[in-house]
Design a protein around this motif. Structure first.
Motif, PDB file in Angstrom:
ATOM      1  N   VAL A 177       0.853  -1.139   0.006  1.00  0.00           N
ATOM      2  CA  VAL A 177      -0.008  -0.023   0.083  1.00  0.00           C
ATOM      3  C   VAL A 177       0.823   1.204   0.017  1.00  0.00           C
ATOM      4  O   VAL A 177       0.744   2.185  -0.898  1.00  0.00           O
ATOM      5  CB  VAL A 177      -0.950   0.154   1.126  1.00  0.00           C
ATOM      6  N   LEU A 178       1.958   1.174   0.830  1.00  0.00           N
ATOM      7  CA  LEU A 178       2.820   2.226   0.787  1.00  0.00           C
ATOM      8  C   LEU A 178       3.459   2.813  -0.431  1.00  0.00           C
ATOM      9  O   LEU A 178       3.703   3.905  -1.071  1.00  0.00           O
ATOM     10  CB  LEU A 178       3.982   2.099   1.966  1.00  0.00           C
ATOM     11  N   SER A 179       3.887   1.539  -1.222  1.00  0.00           N
ATOM     12  CA  SER A 179       4.625   1.781  -2.272  1.00  0.00           C
ATOM     13  C   SER A 179       3.561   2.190  -3.542  1.00  0.00           C
ATOM     14  O   SER A 179       3.754   3.389  -4.251  1.00  0.00           O
ATOM     15  CB  SER A 179       5.174   0.492  -3.007  1.00  0.00           C
ATOM     16  N   ARG A 180       2.255   2.026  -3.305  1.00  0.00           N
ATOM     17  CA  ARG A 180       1.346   2.699  -4.122  1.00  0.00           C
ATOM     18  C   ARG A 180       1.111   4.060  -3.887  1.00  0.00           C
ATOM     19  O   ARG A 180       1.093   4.848  -4.726  1.00  0.00           O
ATOM     20  CB  ARG A 180       0.014   1.907  -4.141  1.00  0.00           C
ATOM     21  N   LEU A 181       0.899   4.360  -2.662  1.00  0.00           N
ATOM     22  CA  LEU A 181       0.974   5.847  -2.192  1.00  0.00           C
ATOM     23  C   LEU A 181       1.963   6.651  -2.579  1.00  0.00           C
ATOM     24  O   LEU A 181       1.877   7.694  -3.181  1.00  0.00           O
ATOM     25  CB  LEU A 181       0.555   5.908  -0.807  1.00  0.00           C
ATOM     26  N   GLU A 182       3.133   6.221  -2.444  1.00  0.00           N
ATOM     27  CA  GLU A 182       4.472   7.085  -2.712  1.00  0.00           C
ATOM     28  C   GLU A 182       4.680   7.040  -4.297  1.00  0.00           C
ATOM     29  O   GLU A 182       5.212   7.932  -4.813  1.00  0.00           O
ATOM     30  CB  GLU A 182       5.645   5.970  -2.181  1.00  0.00           C
ATOM     31  N   TYR A 183       4.265   6.138  -4.908  1.00  0.00           N
ATOM     32  CA  TYR A 183       4.073   6.132  -6.577  1.00  0.00           C
ATOM     33  C   TYR A 183       3.287   7.254  -7.075  1.00  0.00           C
ATOM     34  O   TYR A 183       3.511   7.478  -8.238  1.00  0.00           O
ATOM     35  CB  TYR A 183       3.759   4.882  -7.185  1.00  0.00           C
ATOM     36  N   GLY A 184       2.512   7.896  -6.361  1.00  0.00           N
ATOM     37  CA  GLY A 184       1.714   8.911  -6.883  1.00  0.00           C
ATOM     38  C   GLY A 184       0.168   8.674  -6.679  1.00  0.00           C
ATOM     39  O   GLY A 184      -0.546   9.403  -7.226  1.00  0.00           O
ATOM     40  N   GLY A 185      -0.229   7.561  -6.017  1.00  0.00           N
ATOM     41  CA  GLY A 185      -1.430   7.015  -5.729  1.00  0.00           C
ATOM     42  C   GLY A 185      -1.984   7.557  -4.630  1.00  0.00           C
ATOM     43  O   GLY A 185      -1.235   8.505  -4.102  1.00  0.00           O
ATOM     44  N   GLY A 186      -3.390   7.346  -4.308  1.00  0.00           N
ATOM     45  CA  GLY A 186      -3.978   7.836  -3.229  1.00  0.00           C
ATOM     46  C   GLY A 186      -4.826   6.849  -2.597  1.00  0.00           C
ATOM     47  O   GLY A 186      -5.056   5.658  -3.201  1.00  0.00           O
ATOM     48  N   ALA A 187      -5.532   7.201  -1.671  1.00  0.00           N
ATOM     49  CA  ALA A 187      -6.547   6.432  -1.233  1.00  0.00           C
ATOM     50  C   ALA A 187      -7.490   7.288  -0.195  1.00  0.00           C
ATOM     51  O   ALA A 187      -7.040   8.414   0.414  1.00  0.00           O
ATOM     52  CB  ALA A 187      -5.914   5.208  -0.025  1.00  0.00           C
ATOM     53  N   PHE A 188      -8.512   6.717   0.369  1.00  0.00           N
ATOM     54  CA  PHE A 188      -9.490   7.401   1.115  1.00  0.00           C
ATOM     55  C   PHE A 188      -9.797   6.369   2.259  1.00  0.00           C
ATOM     56  O   PHE A 188      -9.938   5.126   1.891  1.00  0.00           O
ATOM     57  CB  PHE A 188     -10.893   7.870   0.334  1.00  0.00           C
ATOM     58  N   ILE A 189     -10.069   6.570   3.234  1.00  0.00           N
ATOM     59  CA  ILE A 189     -10.512   5.835   4.778  1.00  0.00           C
ATOM     60  C   ILE A 189     -11.850   6.440   4.991  1.00  0.00           C
ATOM     61  O   ILE A 189     -12.211   7.553   5.077  1.00  0.00           O
ATOM     62  CB  ILE A 189      -9.659   6.366   5.763  1.00  0.00           C
ATOM     63  N   LEU A 190     -12.815   5.118   4.919  1.00  0.00           N
ATOM     64  CA  LEU A 190     -14.170   5.361   5.422  1.00  0.00           C
ATOM     65  C   LEU A 190     -14.086   5.161   6.899  1.00  0.00           C
ATOM     66  O   LEU A 190     -13.850   4.159   7.379  1.00  0.00           O
ATOM     67  CB  LEU A 190     -14.941   4.516   4.707  1.00  0.00           C
ATOM     68  N   GLU A 191     -14.717   6.118   7.833  1.00  0.00           N
ATOM     69  CA  GLU A 191     -14.907   5.984   9.295  1.00  0.00           C
ATOM     70  C   GLU A 191     -16.164   6.019   9.555  1.00  0.00           C
ATOM     71  O   GLU A 191     -16.871   6.670   8.858  1.00  0.00           O
ATOM     72  CB  GLU A 191     -13.893   7.173   9.903  1.00  0.00           C
ATOM     73  N   HIS A 192     -16.603   5.326  10.574  1.00  0.00           N
ATOM     74  CA  HIS A 192     -17.811   5.670  11.174  1.00  0.00           C
ATOM     75  C   HIS A 192     -17.675   5.849  12.887  1.00  0.00           C
ATOM     76  O   HIS A 192     -17.169   5.061  13.617  1.00  0.00           O
ATOM     77  CB  HIS A 192     -18.481   4.241  11.306  1.00  0.00           C
ATOM     78  N   LEU A 193     -18.027   7.292  13.068  1.00  0.00           N
ATOM     79  CA  LEU A 193     -18.034   7.537  14.140  1.00  0.00           C
ATOM     80  C   LEU A 193     -16.493   7.635  14.878  1.00  0.00           C
ATOM     81  O   LEU A 193     -16.067   7.191  16.012  1.00  0.00           O
ATOM     82  CB  LEU A 193     -18.962   6.784  15.598  1.00  0.00           C
TER      83      LEU A 193
END
Length: 169
Positions: free
Chosen positions: A50-66
């Motif tokens: 996951v870190l390699s994807r984020l560092e390569y220029g990717g991104g992500a969103f985290i869904l949170e409940h409360l």
């Protein structure tokens, strides 16, 4: 960018940081357990990938409940065309499914893509007993099946997935 998804459902979406890599990997493994075929790469997803994807220029969103993480979605540009993003690792924990939360996560990816002047989003669905249901979910969000495309993250141990695309321009 923190977005509350509705007044009646206390869910929020936030952009992931590099520090969220292990969390994202854990959410994918937990959400896919008992749902996605065991040979899927998501079951072996680790924070380093996951870190390699984020560092390569990717991104992500985290869904949170409360305030508790309950889902995620990742996206990464293609190696040969940074204006095409592949969406991967969409996951919502079982007890939070059924509220069209994936739809909202996809909307956030599309907003980010448009801001980055991305021309196309792609994603892939494994060919198994859940294919029809997942393809329908993505078609509901404006994606179309394109049999001419190959998924760049394809697992060589499985049947090629169904690839969908959404043109943004």
């Amino acid at each position: 960018m923190l977005e509350t998804l509705s007044e009646t459902h206390p869910y929020t979406l936030r952009p992931a940081t590099l520090e969220d890599a292990d969390l994202i990997a854990s959410l994918i493994r937990r959400a896919w357990a008992g749902t996605v075929a065991p040979e899927s790469q998501g079951h072996r997803m680790g924070g380093a990938k996951v870190l390699s994807r984020l560092e390569y220029g990717g991104g992500a969103f985290i869904l949170e409940h409360l305030g508790d993480p309950v889902g995620c979605v990742q996206f990464v540009p293609l190696e040969d065309d940074v204006y095409i993003w592949e969406i991967m690792g969409a996951a919502v924990l079982r007890e939070h499914r059924g509220n069209r939360l994936v739809d909202r996560m996809l909307e956030m990816v599309e907003v980010a893509a448009r801001r980055a002047r991305v021309s196309e989003l792609r994603l892939a669905v494994r060919q198994d007993n859940t294919t029809h249901k997942l393809v329908s979910l993505y078609e509901r969000n404006g994606f179309v099946v394109d049999k001419s495309l190959e998924y760049s993250q394809r697992n060589p141990l499985t049947v090629p997935p169904v690839v969908l695309r959404k043109v943004l321009n």
